[in-house]
Design a protein around this motif. Structure first.
Motif, PDB file in Angstrom:
ATOM      1  N   GLY A 125      30.021  48.683 122.074  1.00  0.00           N
ATOM      2  CA  GLY A 125      29.772  48.982 123.480  1.00  0.00           C
ATOM      3  C   GLY A 125      29.821  50.455 123.835  1.00  0.00           C
ATOM      4  N   MET A 126      30.130  51.337 122.889  1.00  0.00           N
ATOM      5  CA  MET A 126      30.234  52.765 123.215  1.00  0.00           C
ATOM      6  C   MET A 126      28.876  53.354 123.580  1.00  0.00           C
ATOM      7  SD  MET A 126      31.994  55.499 123.694  1.00  0.00           S
ATOM      8  CE  MET A 126      33.647  55.311 122.963  1.00  0.00           C
ATOM      9  N   VAL A 127      27.848  53.041 122.828  1.00  0.00           N
ATOM     10  CA  VAL A 127      26.530  53.611 123.099  1.00  0.00           C
ATOM     11  C   VAL A 127      26.024  53.160 124.466  1.00  0.00           C
ATOM     12  CG1 VAL A 127      24.120  53.640 122.371  1.00  0.00           C
ATOM     13  CG2 VAL A 127      25.940  53.861 120.663  1.00  0.00           C
ATOM     14  N   GLU A 128      26.227  51.885 124.793  1.00  0.00           N
ATOM     15  CA  GLU A 128      25.801  51.369 126.093  1.00  0.00           C
ATOM     16  C   GLU A 128      26.546  52.074 127.225  1.00  0.00           C
ATOM     17  OE1 GLU A 128      24.951  48.361 122.973  1.00  0.00           O
ATOM     18  OE2 GLU A 128      26.659  49.639 123.475  1.00  0.00           O
ATOM     19  N   TYR A 129      27.838  52.326 127.008  1.00  0.00           N
ATOM     20  CA  TYR A 129      28.629  53.051 128.006  1.00  0.00           C
ATOM     21  C   TYR A 129      28.115  54.482 128.153  1.00  0.00           C
ATOM     22  CZ  TYR A 129      32.632  55.575 129.974  1.00  0.00           C
ATOM     23  OH  TYR A 129      33.445  56.385 130.730  1.00  0.00           O
ATOM     24  N   ARG A 130      27.844  55.125 127.045  1.00  0.00           N
ATOM     25  CA  ARG A 130      27.343  56.503 127.056  1.00  0.00           C
ATOM     26  C   ARG A 130      26.019  56.602 127.812  1.00  0.00           C
ATOM     27  NH1 ARG A 130      29.341  61.620 125.131  1.00  0.00           N
ATOM     28  NH2 ARG A 130      27.585  62.928 124.591  1.00  0.00           N
TER      29      ARG A 130
END
Length: 609
Positions: free
Chosen positions: A185-190
């Motif tokens: 989920g980090m890329v989506e958050y970024r």
């Protein structure tokens, strides 16, 4: 590779050439011919043996201070940060990327996890961890007595918040990279597609769970971000303004053994003990850090003006080896110096390296000839008296399990250098060579100022390249300017063709943070598909087999020798003189000696006879 000051300190903490390490940033290990810290036997004799021709060996040093006398109650010591430039003053690991700042932070800040002499995370730190059967989910528990310096508890929310800040689109630091994009989920958050990072869950105030997309061998040896960020202080700030805030620059806090009492920007810091430190109340009352010049470090040590320093200029050791009031500690450093070639630029929008096939240094023949032209074996002996030595690959001997000691690198051979340039079409036109198309070839070489030998050493490299017909212009600049110009802020100075830098590597052997396509600290701006593949394989599921991972990194070391985006020049030892009144002190990894145990045997430093 990652830096020791934290799970991701690559510095990447940036390493200043003449300052013991040099720079970060964010910042991953022992040679078959050099001892590891755990193999070095403690010596009581301060006189170090000298090998033939006046050379010295790191084998003659202990990394643990000999205790002389009994500790007194309290006391104040002075710590010298050896530098020809002020420290920058970004005093929070979530934002800082330079070794001088990391030295300042060491006294008041620390990671939540510690590691052993083999660079594997332990459960002895401020937090413990458990791993799921599939190796992807880590559950961390912060100890109940771990509190910020203002008395507030360090919480799982603080740890989550650090990830949210580093992953935020407005974050202006250098930590975001492959270690973070591996979190679910980090890329989506970024990208603004999610308000939270789905792979990070706060289970309670002291328990955090992180799920990674891929289980990699690096997760146990350095690629977990272990520095929380005090949400009760930073939570109301705009992310873009955090690194310049007073909470970072003027009144930094953490949960380490000492608290920051006052700062003179760039010059000095006064720390007082943190009586509520989770390991126990520190022995010392106060620590004073001050920046001292490499040219005056000996006077400061002899007079007792400083009790210990972060580093000692190796070139000054032979003349001061028998300084009567100190004991010299030594260890094989997790670091190397290198010559880098600018082969592209940094795309700040997409956060990736963009190679440039038309770059001045794009021809590997030119780069290889420049490596053949320098005699780093003699540089180590003549400039550093054997306490730095010829480097061959980009995984240093501090990581013996993966350092390919059988690989000779590119050897000193002036005749071969000339032959390579001749065959590649770099023809002599008078004193210097031209490009293969007949145009003028002028190479701009950037290096750092520092101790007495910084400029003579840089000039040696220039003269070596002049000797094979290359017209090289040298420019010397101080540490902060140097790293700004080679691109630590994402802005590459187009006038720089070649530079002399240094890296401190971290506890994880994975070199992606320095040479990956999405690594800001990939200062040569080198990227290609084979490099991508080898770096990915080094942290793949099959790399859990040590022999397989060794084979991958052996191939990667050779590939970097074939392509030469940079070439290593010297492996390094760290030499640290310590006043004889100091007790319970060590350098290096896995010693089990911590700063809160540091003590003195008398009120005033011992002065040299």
């Amino acid at each position: 590779m990652k830096k020791r000051m934290g799970s991701k300190m690559l510095l990447p903490l940036l390493l200043a050439f003449m300052m013991v390490l040099s720079a970060c940033a964010s910042g991953k290990g022992n040679d078959v011919t050099q001892p590891t810290p755990s193999n070095v036997q403690n010596q009581t004799n301060n006189e170090k043996k000298s090998t033939e021709e006046g050379l010295h060996s790191i084998e003659d040093f202990s990394n643990i201070k000999t205790n002389e006398g009994e500790p007194i109650n309290g006391g104040t010591i002075t710590y010298g940060l050896v530098s020809d430039a002020p420290f920058e003053g970004i005093l929070n690991y979530n934002f800082s990327d330079g070794i001088p700042d990391a030295r300042v932070q060491t006294w008041f800040d620390e990671a939540l996890l510690t590691w052993d002499k083999n660079y594997v995370y332990t459960n002895d730190g401020a937090a413990t961890y458990e791993v799921s059967e599939d190796g992807r989910t880590f559950t961390f528990t912060i100890r109940d007595n771990v509190n910020w310096h203002d008395g507030m508890p360090v919480t799982a929310q603080d740890w989550e918040f650090a990830h949210e800040v580093i992953g935020h689109k407005d974050y202006d630091g250098s930590r975001y990279g492959a270690d973070f994009t591996n979190i679910e989920g980090m890329v989506e958050y970024r990208e603004g597609k999610a308000d939270k990072i789905s792979g990070i869950k706060v289970l309670n105030d002291k328990k955090l769970q992180i799920t990674y997309i891929k289980s990699t061998p690096s997760l146990l040896t350095g690629s977990i971000w272990t520095y929380p960020l005090a949400k009760h202080i930073f939570g109301g700030m705009e992310v873009a303004k955090m690194s310049s805030s007073s909470a970072v620059r003027e009144k930094p806090i953490s949960f380490g053994p000492f608290k920051v009492e006052s700062i003179v920007p760039g010059e000095s810091v006064v720390y007082v003990k943190n009586p509520d430190y989770w390991r126990g109340e520190p022995n010392l009352d106060k620590v004073v850090l001050k920046v001292i010049s490499p040219t005056t470090v000996v006077q400061h040590l002899k007079s007792g003006g400083v009790d210990l320093v972060d580093s000692f200029p190796i070139d000054q050791f032979p003349d001061n080896a028998n300084m009567s009031n100190v004991e010299y500690l030594g260890v094989v450093d997790r670091a190397y110096t290198y010559i880098g070639f600018k082969l592209g630029k940094w795309d700040e929008t997409n956060k990736v390296v963009v190679p440039n096939s038309e770059a001045k240094m794009a021809d590997v023949n030119l780069r290889k000839a420049m490596w053949h032209a320098v005699d780093n074996d003699q540089v180590g002996k003549r400039f550093y008296h054997g306490l730095r030595w010829n480097a061959t690959t980009l995984i240093p001997p501090s990581h013996p399990e993966f350092h390919d000691a059988s690989n000779p690198g590119v050897t000193y051979d002036v005749e071969k250098a000339n032959q390579i340039l001749d065959e590649a079409g770099y023809k002599k036109n008078g004193e210097f060579r031209t490009n293969p198309d007949g145009s003028e070839l002028v190479i701009n070489f950037l290096s750092m100022t520092g101790g007495d030998i910084a400029e003579p050493l840089a000039r040696y490299y220039v003269q070596s390249w002049n000797a094979i017909g290359l017209n090289v212009n040298l420019e010397m600049v101080e540490f902060n300017t140097f790293y700004d110009r080679i691109g630590r802020n994402g802005k590459d100075d187009p006038s720089v063709d070649v530079y002399q830098g240094a890296w401190s590597v971290g506890i994880d052997v994975d070199p992606t943070g320095l040479y990956g396509r999405d690594a800001l600290f990939n200062f040569p701006r080198f990227a290609d598909e084979k490099n991508d593949r080898l770096l990915a394989e080094g942290v793949s599921e099959k790399a859990f087999d040590v022999a397989t991972r060794q084979a991958i990194y052996k191939e990667w070391q050779q590939y970097m020798i074939d392509e030469i985006p940079v070439f290593p020049t010297l492996y390094r030892s760290q030499i640290v003189p310590v006043n004889k009144r100091i007790l319970n002190y060590a350098i290096g990894d896995g010693t089990g000696i911590y700063l809160h145990e540091l003590a003195v045997s008398q009120d005033n430093p011992v002065v040299a006879e």
